[in-house]
Scaffold this motif. Structure first.
Motif, short mmCIF file in Angstrom:
data_model
loop_
_atom_site.label_atom_id
_atom_site.label_comp_id
_atom_site.label_asym_id
_atom_site.label_seq_id
_atom_site.Cartn_x
_atom_site.Cartn_y
_atom_site.Cartn_z
N ASN A 246 9.22 -9.12 4.07
CA ASN A 246 7.77 -9.00 4.11
C ASN A 246 7.45 -7.51 4.17
O ASN A 246 7.65 -6.86 5.19
CB ASN A 246 7.21 -9.74 5.32
N ASN B 185 4.71 -5.95 4.23
CA ASN B 185 3.66 -5.61 5.17
C ASN B 185 4.25 -5.35 6.55
O ASN B 185 3.90 -4.37 7.21
CB ASN B 185 2.64 -6.75 5.24
N LYS B 186 5.13 -6.22 6.99
CA LYS B 186 5.78 -6.04 8.30
C LYS B 186 6.67 -4.81 8.31
O LYS B 186 6.71 -4.07 9.29
CB LYS B 186 6.59 -7.29 8.68
N ARG C 129 6.32 -2.10 6.47
CA ARG C 129 5.45 -0.92 6.46
C ARG C 129 4.88 -0.66 7.85
O ARG C 129 4.87 0.47 8.33
CB ARG C 129 4.32 -1.12 5.45
N LYS C 130 4.44 -1.71 8.52
CA LYS C 130 3.88 -1.57 9.85
C LYS C 130 4.94 -1.13 10.86
O LYS C 130 4.67 -0.32 11.74
CB LYS C 130 3.22 -2.86 10.31
N ALA C 131 6.15 -1.65 10.72
CA ALA C 131 7.24 -1.25 11.62
C ALA C 131 7.58 0.22 11.42
O ALA C 131 7.81 0.95 12.40
CB ALA C 131 8.47 -2.12 11.37
N HIS D 80 5.51 2.55 10.32
CA HIS D 80 4.38 3.31 10.86
C HIS D 80 4.47 3.38 12.38
O HIS D 80 4.23 4.44 12.98
CB HIS D 80 3.07 2.66 10.44
N LYS D 81 4.83 2.28 13.01
CA LYS D 81 4.95 2.25 14.47
C LYS D 81 6.07 3.18 14.94
O LYS D 81 5.92 3.90 15.94
CB LYS D 81 5.24 0.82 14.93
#
Length: 58
Positions: free
Chosen positions: A6, A8-9, A11-13, A15-16
């Motif tokens: 995924n 999206n997940k 990319r968010k990980a 970024h975090k």
């Protein structure tokens, strides 16, 4: 086959993780007492003066 990713997940990980690294850098840079800042400035000034004194005149 492997599990689908995924994005999206992922990319968010990412970024975090980058935000945590930036926070750690900010804590090191700004999270110091006045005495620590003064001591560091004094050490930097001393190093600058020593380097300046060792320069050759041409």
């Amino acid at each position: 086959m492997t599990e689908p990713i995924n994005f999206n997940k992922a990319r968010k990980a990412l970024h975090k993780q980058q935000a945590k690294a930036q926070a750690a850098a900010n804590r090191a840079r700004f999270g110091r007492t006045k005495a620590e800042k003064d001591a560091e400035a004094l050490a930097a000034e001393k190093a600058r003066r020593e380097l300046e004194g060792k320069k050759r005149e041409e």
